[in-house]
Design a protein around this motif. Structure first.
Motif, PDB file in Angstrom:
ATOM      1  N   SER A  16       0.840  -1.195   0.000  1.00 44.50           N
ATOM      2  CA  SER A  16       0.000   0.000   0.000  1.00 44.50           C
ATOM      3  C   SER A  16       0.881   1.253   0.000  1.00 44.50           C
ATOM      4  N   PRO A  17       0.353   2.380  -0.509  1.00 41.61           N
ATOM      5  CA  PRO A  17       1.137   3.619  -0.527  1.00 41.61           C
ATOM      6  C   PRO A  17       1.532   4.067   0.878  1.00 41.61           C
ATOM      7  N   THR A  18       0.708   3.770   1.879  1.00 45.11           N
ATOM      8  CA  THR A  18       1.047   4.145   3.252  1.00 45.11           C
ATOM      9  C   THR A  18       2.292   3.399   3.712  1.00 45.11           C
ATOM     10  N   THR A  19       2.370   2.104   3.367  1.00 45.59           N
ATOM     11  CA  THR A  19       3.564   1.327   3.697  1.00 45.59           C
ATOM     12  C   THR A  19       4.787   1.939   3.029  1.00 45.59           C
ATOM     13  N   ALA A  20       4.614   2.348   1.755  1.00 44.41           N
ATOM     14  CA  ALA A  20       5.723   2.977   1.033  1.00 44.41           C
ATOM     15  C   ALA A  20       6.138   4.271   1.721  1.00 44.41           C
ATOM     16  N   ALA A  21       5.141   5.058   2.161  1.00 41.53           N
ATOM     17  CA  ALA A  21       5.444   6.329   2.819  1.00 41.53           C
ATOM     18  C   ALA A  21       6.222   6.093   4.103  1.00 41.53           C
ATOM     19  N   TYR A  22       5.780   5.136   4.899  1.00 40.87           N
ATOM     20  CA  TYR A  22       6.492   4.835   6.154  1.00 40.87           C
ATOM     21  C   TYR A  22       7.895   4.297   5.859  1.00 40.87           C
ATOM     22  N   ALA A  23       8.014   3.482   4.806  1.00 43.60           N
ATOM     23  CA  ALA A  23       9.328   2.940   4.457  1.00 43.60           C
ATOM     24  C   ALA A  23      10.293   4.072   4.101  1.00 43.60           C
ATOM     25  N   LEU A  24       9.790   5.042   3.322  1.00 47.81           N
ATOM     26  CA  LEU A  24      10.648   6.145   2.890  1.00 47.81           C
ATOM     27  C   LEU A  24      11.020   7.028   4.080  1.00 47.81           C
ATOM     28  N   TYR A 243      10.342   5.092  14.100  1.00 55.16           N
ATOM     29  CA  TYR A 243      11.498   4.544  14.824  1.00 55.16           C
ATOM     30  C   TYR A 243      11.336   3.047  15.055  1.00 55.16           C
ATOM     31  N   ALA A 244      10.091   2.632  15.400  1.00 53.04           N
ATOM     32  CA  ALA A 244       9.840   1.203  15.616  1.00 53.04           C
ATOM     33  C   ALA A 244      10.155   0.424  14.342  1.00 53.04           C
ATOM     34  N   ILE A 245       9.724   0.965  13.198  1.00 51.06           N
ATOM     35  CA  ILE A 245       9.985   0.314  11.908  1.00 51.06           C
ATOM     36  C   ILE A 245      11.478   0.205  11.657  1.00 51.06           C
ATOM     37  N   LEU A 246      12.196   1.306  11.966  1.00 51.47           N
ATOM     38  CA  LEU A 246      13.634   1.353  11.723  1.00 51.47           C
ATOM     39  C   LEU A 246      14.356   0.304  12.559  1.00 51.47           C
ATOM     40  N   ILE A 259      11.544  -3.339   4.527  1.00 53.42           N
ATOM     41  CA  ILE A 259      10.929  -4.578   4.998  1.00 53.42           C
ATOM     42  C   ILE A 259      10.280  -4.347   6.358  1.00 53.42           C
ATOM     43  N   GLY A 260      10.916  -3.520   7.195  1.00 53.02           N
ATOM     44  CA  GLY A 260      10.358  -3.212   8.506  1.00 53.02           C
ATOM     45  C   GLY A 260       8.982  -2.592   8.382  1.00 53.02           C
ATOM     46  N   SER A 261       8.837  -1.674   7.425  1.00 55.50           N
ATOM     47  CA  SER A 261       7.547  -1.024   7.214  1.00 55.50           C
ATOM     48  C   SER A 261       6.499  -2.041   6.768  1.00 55.50           C
ATOM     49  N   ILE A 304       6.774  -6.294  18.286  1.00 55.70           N
ATOM     50  CA  ILE A 304       8.034  -5.580  18.057  1.00 55.70           C
ATOM     51  C   ILE A 304       8.999  -5.845  19.210  1.00 55.70           C
ATOM     52  N   MET A 305       8.458  -5.882  20.439  1.00 55.87           N
ATOM     53  CA  MET A 305       9.322  -6.189  21.589  1.00 55.87           C
ATOM     54  C   MET A 305       9.984  -7.540  21.423  1.00 55.87           C
ATOM     55  N   LEU A 306       9.203  -8.510  20.973  1.00 61.32           N
ATOM     56  CA  LEU A 306       9.763  -9.850  20.800  1.00 61.32           C
ATOM     57  C   LEU A 306      10.881  -9.836  19.765  1.00 61.32           C
ATOM     58  N   ILE A 307      10.651  -9.118  18.671  1.00 61.04           N
ATOM     59  CA  ILE A 307      11.688  -9.071  17.635  1.00 61.04           C
ATOM     60  C   ILE A 307      12.941  -8.389  18.167  1.00 61.04           C
ATOM     61  N   VAL A 308      12.742  -7.283  18.907  1.00 65.83           N
ATOM     62  CA  VAL A 308      13.903  -6.545  19.404  1.00 65.83           C
ATOM     63  C   VAL A 308      14.654  -7.354  20.459  1.00 65.83           C
TER      64      VAL A 308
END
Lengths: 326, 318
Positions: A16-24, A243-246, A259-261, A304-308
């Protein structure tokens, strides 16, 4: 329980474009935080400048799409200079405080009634999409397959959004493996050492702040195109999601933010669909639908906590780096 | 803080000495060897540089000249203002007033990176290896005038690839000399303390400096590496560079320095040939005199440290 719909809706978010926006926007933060070590907590402000710069240029001044694009980018360059000139000579934490405050100032300026005729105040702006839609070379109809099937405008928007993300990723990849990127990474490690080797650290940090900020601004425009521009979208929580995505993807990586986004949005959509249906089906009798809407953020937070915890370097981060964390 | 490697329990009784016999440069000064005396060919001239922190005057140097092509040691008790003077001279700190010239050009008010570009490169007391960069990247960062360090030219690798290859070859050559070539792809953070000192020195050499300023190059380095570091410092001189270093280890100062500048309480109190300057009453006063007015019982540790340092020197002289 309609599992198919849940997974379908989750898959939609993948491109989705929102995912792209967050990725950028996250890629911009990767340049700031991951590579240069600048603690920018005002990425939402850069995004707001992009969205409002684009919308106001078109609605108030009747600019063409490229003109509106340049206005947004110009506004973020000026914003980066204003933030950077006083703070980049100071220690990293000062930039964090200044950026978080400046982003709030930007949002509140767009919210205040004083400029309502231009900014639309709390109601925001809409009706600026015609110019972008007119550039669409695709004929009317439906494109794609399964969950990725969209009409011509949405397909056009996805193509543009992801092309920009790919170009930005290639830019960061190339620039970070060059001598410029070496200086930038050196500044992250110890700016005095880099200064002692004859590099103008201040200028490099400013370039990095502008580059990542411009990415954030363009992300703000992409973010605005499938919806209206509303000031409440640009609160500090937006910065924290980015930041969470990053951190999810890996801070000093190129693919990590992208990929995070995708992971972030697919998880968010999945939990949202799951919780609301579970409440409807009476699986969670202690909870109302409204409470269920909030629960998805809690579940994403746990994920996200589990991944981190179990992969602290992020999906694409280098495990070796963690051996030397100070 | 004692950086005296001789205090290390596993250290040999003999102080570490360079494997090659240092060739001392003499005849550096004009007239008597007194504080602020003129040099035949000064590379760095300091005039009335003063820096105070609140009420404390950390550095107040009236006049100082550093001779070219020689190894000059800057010594003095703790708190004498040696590192502050270093920071002032390299643009990392700004003095309240005063001026100083490097190679005939004024450095006053010049930012640190431009001082470095002029050929005056420094290292730090607390080593600043760039931990999460490879050893090779650390080295490449030291090279001057890189085309690819401009963001837009960075996008076009063909503009800087040749230069990059040349820098890489030069870096590998230096790393081989400093015995770090096998580590070139490792993170600098994985090096030992002494290896980081070597890396920092090698990195400084990437820019072909004219004046190398080393802030306590021996601090925290084991005796085996001390020897190789001493050799490297002597090599700098034989390659035509000027060296100015801050050091606590008196053996090292005596062995490799051609000229010694002694600071105490922010001022230059003595200058001269390393063998002569140690006998100067002002130097003994600087090291022993700081507790003259106090009861000796109050701080026996600090007192004995300086006493033993001076005794060591006088013993060496015999």
């Amino acid at each position: 329980m309609d599992w198919e719909a849940i997974f379908n809706n989750a898959a939609v978010e993948l491109i989705s474009p929102t995912t792209a926006a967050y990725a950028l926007a996250a890629l911009g933060l990767a340049v700031h935080f991951g590579y240069t070590g600048l603690l920018n907590f005002g990425q939402a402000g850069f995004m707001a400048l992009g969205a409002y710069g684009y919308a106001i240029s078109i609605l108030t001044f009747g600019f063409p799409v490229w003109g509106a694009f340049l206005v947004g980018v110009g506004a973020s360059v000026v914003f980066a200079l204003i933030l950077g000139i006083p703070t980049l000579r100071l220690r990293a934490d000062y930039l964090a405080i200044v950026t978080i405050a400046a982003a709030e100032i930007v949002r509140l300026l767009f919210t205040t009634n004083t400029f309502a005729s231009v900014t639309g105040s709390a109601n925001g702006l809409s009706g600026y999409k015609n110019g972008f839609a007119a550039l669409n070379p695709l004929a009317e109809g439906s494109y794609g397959f399964g969950p990725f099937e969209n009409n011509a405008y949405d397909t056009w928007l996805r193509i543009v959004a992801w092309s920009i993300v790919i170009l930005a990723a290639l830019f960061v990849w190339q620039v970070m493996r060059s001598p410029w990127g070496r200086v930038i990474k050196g500044i992250r490690e110890d700016e005095d050492a880099v200064r002692a080797l004859g590099k103008n650290v201040y200028a490099y940090k400013m370039q990095s702040l502008i580059l990542g900020g411009v990415f954030g601004t363009i992300a703000g425009m992409i973010f605005a195109l499938p919806r209206a521009v509303v000031p409440s979208n640009y609160q500090t929580t937006l910065t924290f999601f980015i930041y969470a995505i990053l951190l999810l993807g890996g801070a000093a990586t190129v693919l990590g933010p992208i990929i995070g986004s995708m992971i972030f949005w697919v998880l968010l959509s999945f939990f949202s669909g799951f919780v609301s249906r579970a409440v409807e089906a009476g699986w969670l009798p202690f909870m109302t639908t409204i409470q269920g809407g909030q629960l998805r953020f809690i579940l994403v937070g746990v994920a996200i906590m589990l991944i981190v915890i179990f992969r602290p370097q992020g999906v694409f981060g280098n495990k070796k780096e963690l051996a030397f964390v100070r | 803080m004692s950086a005296n490697a001789g205090l290390d329990p596993v250290a040999p009784l003999e102080p570490p000495v360079p494997t090659q016999k240092p060739i001392k440069t003499t005849g550096l000064h004009v007239g008597d060897a007194e504080p602020g005396c003129r040099k035949v060919d000064p590379i760095l001239v300091v005039d009335k540089v003063r820096r105070s922190f609140g009420g404390l005057t950390a550095v107040d140097v009236d006049h100082l000249e550093v001779p070219r092509g020689a190894i000059t040691a800057l010594i003095g008790p703790n708190g004498a203002g040696k590192t502050t003077l270093f920071n002032l001279l390299t643009g990392f700190d700004k003095p309240n007033d005063g001026k100083w010239m490097f190679d005939g050009r004024s450095l006053a008010g010049m930012p640190a990176y431009r001082v470095a570009r002029m050929g005056q490169i420094r290292t730090f007391q607390l080593t600043k290896a760039l931990g999460l960069l490879s050893v090779m990247d650390n080295m490449l960062l030291g090279a001057k005038g890189q085309t690819g360090e401009n963001m837009f030219r960075a996008l076009l690798p063909f503009l800087w690839r040749t230069q990059e290859e040349a820098n890489r070859a030069k870096a590998l050559d230096l790393l081989t000399r400093f015995k770090l070539d096998t580590k070139k792809d490792d993170y600098a953070a994985s090096l030992s303390g002494g290896q980081r000192k070597l890396l920092e020195m090698a990195r400084a050499l990437m820019s072909d400096p004219t004046l190398v300023m080393l802030d306590e190059p021996m601090a925290g380095v084991n005796p085996a590496l001390t020897q190789s570091l001493l050799d490297h410092i002597l090599n700098l001189k034989s390659q035509g560079m000027t060296v100015l270093f801050v050091e606590h280890d008196m053996h090292m100062v005596r062995h490799i320095a051609d000229w010694v500048i002694v600071m105490a309480e922010g001022k230059v109190v003595a200058e001269g040939d390393p063998h002569e300057v140690m006998k100067n009453p002002a130097v003994i006063d600087a090291y022993l005199g700081q507790h003259h007015d106090e009861d000796i019982g109050q701080d026996p540790g600090a007192e004995t440290e300086h006493v033993s340092a001076i005794k060591e020197l006088l013993d060496d002289e015999r």
